[in-house]
Design an enzyme around this catalytic site. Structure first.
Site, PDB file in Angstrom:
ATOM      1  N   CYS A 236       0.716  -1.332  -0.041  1.00 49.07           N
ATOM      2  CA  CYS A 236      -0.066  -0.054   0.155  1.00 49.07           C
ATOM      3  C   CYS A 236       0.666   1.330  -0.027  1.00 49.07           C
ATOM      4  O   CYS A 236       0.251   2.330  -0.504  1.00 49.07           O
ATOM      5  CB  CYS A 236      -1.110   0.136   1.254  1.00 49.07           C
ATOM      6  SG  CYS A 236      -0.148  -0.047   2.959  1.00 49.07           S
TER       7      CYS A 236
ATOM      8  N   HIS B 278      -1.689   0.475   7.559  1.00 50.17           N
ATOM      9  CA  HIS B 278      -2.172   0.549   6.234  1.00 50.17           C
ATOM     10  C   HIS B 278      -2.636   1.846   5.729  1.00 50.17           C
ATOM     11  O   HIS B 278      -2.621   2.950   6.572  1.00 50.17           O
ATOM     12  CB  HIS B 278      -3.631  -0.295   6.116  1.00 50.17           C
ATOM     13  CG  HIS B 278      -4.163  -0.477   4.872  1.00 50.17           C
ATOM     14  ND1 HIS B 278      -3.358  -1.135   3.847  1.00 50.17           N
ATOM     15  CD2 HIS B 278      -5.319  -0.330   4.274  1.00 50.17           C
ATOM     16  CE1 HIS B 278      -4.004  -1.029   2.689  1.00 50.17           C
ATOM     17  NE2 HIS B 278      -5.189  -0.780   2.720  1.00 50.17           N
TER      18      HIS B 278
END
Length: 456
Positions: A51, A298
């Site tokens: 990510c 994340h």
């Protein structure tokens, strides 16, 4: 492994043990840039880790298709349009990372005959099809290269690095052509890592080391597989600095590098709501209303079409920023002894008699503190920031398992930005909302789905 490859490996992964980076972490990072089947403008992330690359690339893709494309339906793209959008975005990020035009640009691809589709690790049928096939450099993919989102199971860390080839590019126009010709390389096995290594060599290893605060900290955590803030900043701003504040700061004789100009897309983090850091204006107020959102583990993307969200700073917003610069711990108040300094910094009347009068009004109980809210209401009542009371917003999370029914979809909603007083509407307290409150303290979110989108 060549000396150059070793330098890149040390920078990206640290100094791995003799066994190299763990197979599970390398596998998580070995996917390509793949668009979702059901959300044509959204990239899909298969496992945790990449990510740090995918979210910034997704943010720039959205910038280019929502604000720079004629089509009103930004959620629909043909495969040819996907190709153009991805490759123009990768080129843009590479150009941003280039320290000097004289140093040239660099692309890292598979060496001829060394790509995973030509490897002996592939099954016999695929191997016989591809024995004499060169690495695909054109826009037409060989059959076995299509949709290779994840790495071939047996392509390991060492094998990957022994199969790389560095290509120098002399100009930005040549770069865009080369990147476009490599579309199926970017979307195939290890496309994300190939792009990362291209950015690193274009920027220059020494240039990155000079910008990173701790050169011993790798860009990718070799234990957990998360990308560092330096990596995110490199992709977003072209500079691999480790901090998110504006400008440089001195600390115990050390210069700590921050962000030096307004970014095209922004960054907000849940860590600020927990008071671990403070994101500066250059990332909080980017050129386009698109923000990468960071949780503990994340990255996702929040965006809107409302350009007034990133308009010039209003007087009240400037006052908030200046007040908070005297409140480094983000307590929401300052000692009354600093009120005169704040008023001077804002070019307000700061004669001692007047400052004393303001103190008595803002601190009637003589507690010795000045609260942010009453200060803003005193000097900037009913200040119109130019932001509408409500506007449509969208949230993207590339991980399938973080989406409803495990299908990557943009979650639509409406944002309400209210004033200093207690809001009339209160929505649930979610990590997405807490993250956004570091930019809009009184924001409320109404999502069209039954459950709020996930930051993780």
């Amino acid at each position: 492994m060549s000396d150059l490859n070793k330098e890149v490996v040390d920078l990206v992964w640290g100094r791995p043990s003799s066994e190299g980076v763990s197979a599970s972490i390398f596998r998580r990072w070995s996917q390509g840039f793949v668009f979702c089947e059901n959300e044509h403008t959204a990239l899909e992330q298969f496992e945790g880790g990449p990510c740090a690359i995918l979210a910034p690339v997704q943010a720039f893709i959205l910038k280019n298709i929502v604000f720079n494309r004629d089509s009103s339906n930004w959620r629909q793209m043909t495969e040819e349009e996907q190709k153009t959008a991805l490759c123009s975005t990768l080129s843009e990020i590479l150009e941003s990372a280039c320290s000097s035009p004289s140093t040239g640009l660099c692309l890292v691809t598979w060496a001829k005959g060394q790509g995973p589709h030509t490897s002996t690790h592939i099954n016999t049928q695929t191997q016989s099809q591809s024995q004499d096939m060169p690495v695909p450099q054109s826009s037409h993919p060989p059959p076995e290269q299509q949709d290779t989102a994840l790495a071939v199971e047996d392509l390991g860390f060492e094998q990957f690095h022994s199969a790389l080839h560095k290509r120098s590019v002399v100009s930005a126009s040549s770069l865009r052509e080369e990147v476009l010709s490599l579309y199926y390389t970017w979307r195939g096995c290890c496309g994300v890592l190939l792009f990362l290594y291209s950015v690193i060599l274009t920027k220059g290893i020494e240039n990155i080391k000079n910008e990173i605060q701790d050169t011993m900290e790798p860009l990718i955590d070799p234990v957990h597989g998360h990308g560092s803030q330096s990596l995110v900043n490199l992709l977003v701003t072209g500079h691999a600095v480790s901090n998110v504040w504006d400008g440089d700061r001195e600390c115990s004789g050390m210069k700590l590098h921050g962000i030096h100009e307004q970014a095209s897309v922004g960054f907000l983090t849940l860590m600020e709501s927990l008071r671990y850091c403070k994101v500066g204006t250059f990332l909080k107020s980017p050129k386009f209303p698109i923000w990468i959102l960071g949780s503990e583990t994340h990255l996702s993307v929040f965006f809107a079409k409302e350009m007034s969200l990133v308009g010039p700073e209003s007087p009240s917003e400037q006052a908030r920023r200046v007040f908070q610069s005297f409140d480094p711990e983000d307590n929401g108040f300052i000692p009354d002894s600093l009120l005169e300094d704040v008023m001077k910094a804002l070019d307000l009347v700061s004669e001692p008699e007047y400052v004393s009068l303001v103190k008595s009004k803002l601190d009637p109980e003589n507690l010795g503190i000045i609260l942010l809210g009453p200060f803003l209401l005193e000097f900037f009542p009913d200040q119109d920031s130019g932001i509408p009371d409500s506007f449509p917003v969208y949230h993207y999370n590339g991980l399938k398992q973080s989406n409803h029914n495990e299908r990557v979809k943009y979650v639509e909603g409406t944002a309400l930005v209210l004033g200093f007083e207690d809001p009339m509407v209160r929505t649930d307290d979610t990590s997405v909302k807490r993250c956004l409150q570091t930019r809009w303290p009184y924001i409320e979110l109404l999502w069209t789905t039954d459950r709020s989108p996930s930051l993780n």
